[in-house]
Write a protein that holds these residues in place. Structure first.
Motif, short mmCIF file in Angstrom:
data_model
loop_
_atom_site.label_atom_id
_atom_site.label_comp_id
_atom_site.label_asym_id
_atom_site.label_seq_id
_atom_site.Cartn_x
_atom_site.Cartn_y
_atom_site.Cartn_z
N GLY A 173 0.94 -1.27 -0.12
CA GLY A 173 -0.12 0.15 -0.08
C GLY A 173 0.84 1.07 -0.07
O GLY A 173 1.95 1.34 -0.01
N HIS A 201 -5.52 13.71 -5.64
CA HIS A 201 -5.68 12.67 -6.86
C HIS A 201 -6.18 13.48 -7.89
O HIS A 201 -6.89 12.89 -8.71
CB HIS A 201 -6.63 11.58 -6.42
CG HIS A 201 -6.06 10.68 -5.41
ND1 HIS A 201 -4.72 10.80 -4.68
CD2 HIS A 201 -6.72 9.59 -4.58
CE1 HIS A 201 -4.54 9.88 -3.82
NE2 HIS A 201 -5.89 9.05 -3.78
N CYS A 208 -9.11 -3.86 -5.69
CA CYS A 208 -8.77 -3.07 -4.43
C CYS A 208 -9.28 -1.55 -4.35
O CYS A 208 -8.66 -0.65 -4.28
CB CYS A 208 -7.21 -2.98 -4.57
SG CYS A 208 -6.29 -4.51 -4.14
N THR A 226 -9.61 -0.32 -0.90
CA THR A 226 -8.38 -0.58 -0.15
C THR A 226 -7.18 -0.24 -0.97
O THR A 226 -7.09 -0.41 -2.22
CB THR A 226 -8.27 -1.82 0.49
OG1 THR A 226 -7.08 -1.98 1.19
CG2 THR A 226 -8.43 -2.95 -0.46
N GLU A 227 -6.14 0.48 -0.23
CA GLU A 227 -4.92 0.62 -0.95
C GLU A 227 -3.89 -0.46 -0.86
O GLU A 227 -2.97 -0.40 -1.31
CB GLU A 227 -4.22 2.01 -0.33
CG GLU A 227 -5.04 3.27 -0.94
CD GLU A 227 -4.27 4.55 -0.73
OE1 GLU A 227 -3.39 4.33 0.19
OE2 GLU A 227 -4.72 5.53 -1.25
N VAL A 266 -2.58 -2.49 -3.91
CA VAL A 266 -3.24 -1.96 -5.28
C VAL A 266 -2.15 -1.75 -6.22
O VAL A 266 -1.20 -1.47 -6.02
CB VAL A 266 -3.92 -0.66 -4.90
CG1 VAL A 266 -3.14 0.29 -4.59
CG2 VAL A 266 -4.93 -0.13 -5.92
N SER A 284 -4.92 0.41 -11.59
CA SER A 284 -5.89 0.57 -10.45
C SER A 284 -7.36 0.69 -10.87
O SER A 284 -7.29 1.41 -11.85
CB SER A 284 -5.45 1.71 -9.58
OG SER A 284 -6.19 1.93 -8.45
N CYS A 312 5.16 6.17 -4.61
CA CYS A 312 3.77 6.66 -4.87
C CYS A 312 3.13 6.67 -6.32
O CYS A 312 4.14 6.83 -7.08
CB CYS A 312 3.44 7.77 -4.20
SG CYS A 312 3.51 7.84 -2.33
#
Length: 322
Positions: free
Chosen positions: A3, A11, A162, A165-166, A169, A174, A262
């Motif tokens: 995660g 985002h 996912c 939830t992260e 993922v 994603s 990230c």
């Protein structure tokens, strides 16, 4: 991957509009061209009523699979152009097109493998006269291919995603989970490359053995040599096209599984690579109609003639030796 707890929650608006258009428009164009090509193949085979042959059923089904791949690729491209950020951070809107895309790709892979096996059985048929590939066999294979592809491709729609939830993922696809991508990619990558490689090598070996047998009988082998060269060239084209089209996607999945950074840290390079892999897969959908309907159609006719010729001559040679 565990995660992204330290990643920013912002985002929105990380894509450059010019970059989105530079990536999105070529994707749309290639997908539209692929739709046209594969629709042409499907309508041509239906119009000529060529579906009584086992291989024609597989060819037509391959075109259907490629058509769905292109259509779902077009759908994903439109979502990318209209809202590119959801292709990075994930959204419920991406589940259905990604699931259809996965299903179509899996169906294409299984069809490519089925065609390779059918060609091998067709060439080896005179040596294994107890088995013959029939139309019903091809229909059963098509049905099994689609059932398996739908089941595996739609697992995210059944809950293996996912979205909420992260943990685990995917940063590239994603809201798919990395574990799902690995589960799908690794075994099918092996299937897509190992089995066709084996079948086409076996075809070449069978032709070479028959050529040597004909030579031992004092018969001309020029036609066999020509067929062997054509099979080798076509096999290389098929295998290289699949390798070029799917290997980058597989490399992306491996990167996804080992990545700890990230989403924003990966922009734009990794996401440009992701979009390019999608274009390569669509190019495969463009190449399949050309290779399979043109090259293999001519090749199949030649191999059929050679098979009949081989049976008669080898039997005559055997009688002479007796």
């Amino acid at each position: 991957m565990s995660g992204f707890p330290n990643c920013s929650a912002n985002h929105t608006n990380i894509w450059s509009r010019y970059l989105v258009l530079a990536l999105g428009i070529p994707q749309l164009t290639i997908n539209v061209a692929s739709v046209i090509f594969n629709c042409t193949v499907i309508f041509t085979r239906l119009a000529t009523k060529d579906l009584h042959k086992p291989i024609s059923i597989l060819f037509c089904n391959l075109a259907v699979s490629d058509l769905f791949t292109s259509f779902s690729g077009f759908w994903i491209s439109m979502l990318f152009i209209t809202n590119p950020d959801i292709t990075i951070f994930g959204s419920k809107d991406m589940l259905a097109p990604y699931a259809l895309y996965t299903t179509s790709i899996l169906s294409t892979i299984y069809n490519l493998v089925s065609i390779g096996v059918e060609r091998y059985l067709a060439v080896a048929e005179s040596m294994r006269t107890r088995f013959r590939v029939a139309r019903n066999h091809s229909i059963a294979v098509v049905f099994i291919n689609w059932v398996l592809a739908f089941f595996l491709g739609c697992l995210p729609l059944m809950g293996w995603n996912c979205l909420h939830t992260e943990k685990s993922v995917s940063v590239l696809y994603s809201p798919f989970c990395v574990h799902y991508l690995i589960f799908i990619a690794i075994p099918n990558f092996v299937v897509a490359f190992i089995i066709p490689l084996f079948t086409y090598l076996r075809i070449i070996i069978i032709l070479r053995k028959r050529k040597l047998r004909m030579k031992a009988c004092g018969q001309a082998t020029g036609t066999y040599k020509s067929a062997e060269i054509q099979v080798a060239r076509t096999s290389i084209f098929i295998w290289l096209l699949a390798l070029i089209s799917y290997a980058p996607f597989f490399a992306g999945v491996i990167f996804d599984a080992t990545n700890q950074r990230c989403h924003i840290d990966l922009y734009p390079g990794v996401y440009i690579f992701r979009n390019c892999t999608a274009m390569l897969i669509t190019i495969n959908c463009l190449g399949n109609p050309i290779i399979y309907t043109l090259k293999l159609k001519t090749l199949g006719a030649k191999l059929k003639a050679l098979k009949c010729l081989s049976i008669n001559r080898v039997r005559a040679c055997t009688i002479e030796n007796i």
